[in-house]
Design a protein around this motif. Structure first.
Motif, mmCIF file in Angstrom:
data_model
loop_
_atom_site.group_PDB
_atom_site.id
_atom_site.type_symbol
_atom_site.label_atom_id
_atom_site.label_comp_id
_atom_site.label_asym_id
_atom_site.label_seq_id
_atom_site.Cartn_x
_atom_site.Cartn_y
_atom_site.Cartn_z
ATOM 1 N N ASP A 56 19.554 28.617 -35.232
ATOM 2 C CA ASP A 56 20.313 29.055 -34.029
ATOM 3 C C ASP A 56 19.737 28.481 -33.029
ATOM 4 O O ASP A 56 20.216 27.886 -32.051
ATOM 5 N N VAL A 57 18.552 28.888 -32.889
ATOM 6 C CA VAL A 57 17.634 28.242 -31.703
ATOM 7 C C VAL A 57 17.576 26.677 -31.618
ATOM 8 O O VAL A 57 17.708 26.037 -30.460
ATOM 9 N N ASN A 58 17.373 25.927 -32.953
ATOM 10 C CA ASN A 58 17.165 24.461 -32.863
ATOM 11 C C ASN A 58 18.701 24.121 -32.590
ATOM 12 O O ASN A 58 18.714 23.142 -31.722
ATOM 13 N N ALA A 59 19.873 24.750 -32.658
ATOM 14 C CA ALA A 59 21.189 24.040 -32.370
ATOM 15 C C ALA A 59 21.223 24.081 -30.899
ATOM 16 O O ALA A 59 21.598 23.289 -30.196
ATOM 17 N N ALA A 60 20.760 25.376 -30.308
ATOM 18 C CA ALA A 60 20.854 25.365 -28.695
ATOM 19 C C ALA A 60 19.927 24.446 -28.237
ATOM 20 O O ALA A 60 20.265 23.627 -27.094
ATOM 21 N N VAL A 61 18.766 24.252 -28.884
ATOM 22 C CA VAL A 61 17.842 23.232 -28.249
ATOM 23 C C VAL A 61 18.304 21.610 -28.386
ATOM 24 O O VAL A 61 18.452 21.095 -27.022
#
Length: 277
Positions: A38-43
């Motif tokens: 999830d975090v990587n997608a936002a990044v």
């Protein structure tokens, strides 16, 4: 443009059960990967939208959940506990243009997957100036004092509804739909990653610093599930009992307010007995 990501865990893709978020549990190990996705997608979305820097602040439990080795090589990760502003540490540096609340959840006493406020149990409700307040609500008031807008919120569908109250301009992404506190209809990681990346790309345009908001004074009221916990909380300077199971305090700023809230929850967690609460 610099973006700060506050990464909680209960609102991550696929997370529905306490063992999914309890450090050391077998399912926590698996769900660390889902949170990191999830975090990587936002990044990726924020960089797609024009960000130059992304700082990720771990905001769940021991604040050592994300898998650093799987994160995009361009980011920096602020990991570990005992930070001045806890879940939104880093916003006070003066160089953050927008903040994302990733994998957030609803507050204590509300419907929502793994709903709580700071403590998994013990706290049954939190109010800010008379209105129900989640962690998102409290943190949004903190970052507003630094002129930083909340631009993206992800979590279950009810978390997105909650976000409309404290960050009405933010882009929201529901990665699952609430069924009960421990059940949800979950989207797959491939789908949520695409949704989060697209939302973050759009949200990057909202990362515009504004004048600091001085909205105090702030009165915070906290309700517990046992009378002795209000007694314990009242040892914190400035905190007084307002009912058999309630305490309240008033702070001039939310910087002070969130730090007092941290002190209250730390004292109360130490006062909880294993069997009787």
């Amino acid at each position: 443009m610099k973006i700060l990501i506050s990464a909680d865990m209960e609102g991550a893709t696929g997370v529905t059960w306490p063992e999914d978020v309890l450090p050391g549990a077998s399912q926590w190990e698996r769900c660390r990967g889902l949170l990191t996705s999830d975090v990587n997608a936002a990044v990726l979305g924020f960089y797609d939208g024009g960000a130059d820097q992304v700082l990720i602040n771990e905001a769940h439990s021991t604040m050592r959940n994300l898998l650093l080795e799987r994160l995009d090589a361009r980011v920096e990760l602020l990991t570990g506990r005992h930070k001045n502003l806890s879940m939104v540490e880093g916003v006070q540096r003066g160089d953050v243009d927008g903040i994302a609340f990733l994998a957030y959840h609803t507050g204590a006493g509300a419907e929502g997957v793994l709903a709580h406020t700071y403590l998994a149990n013990s706290i049954t409700g939190v109010w800010l100036n008379g209105l129900p307040a989640s962690e998102g609500t409290l943190n949004a008031h903190v970052v507003a004092e630094y002129g930083v807008p909340v631009i993206l919120v992800t979590g279950d569908d009810l978390t997105c509804v909650d976000a409309a109250g404290y960050a009405p301009d933010a882009i929201t992404v529901a990665v699952k739909d609430h069924v009960s506190r421990y059940a949800a209809v979950c989207r797959t990681p491939a789908r949520t990653a695409a949704d989060i990346r697209a939302a973050a790309t759009e949200a990057a345009a909202l990362a515009v610093r504004h004048e600091p908001v001085r909205g105090g004074p702030f009165t915070v009221e906290v309700e517990f599930d046992a009378e002795h916990l209000s007694l314990a909380a009242a040892v914190v300077p400035g905190v007084e009992r307002s009912g058999e199971r309630r305490v309240e305090y008033t702070s001039g700023t939310m910087y002070e307010g969130i730090r007092t809230f941290k002190a209250v929850t730390t004292v109360v967690s130490a006062a909880v007995e294993e069997q009787y609460g």
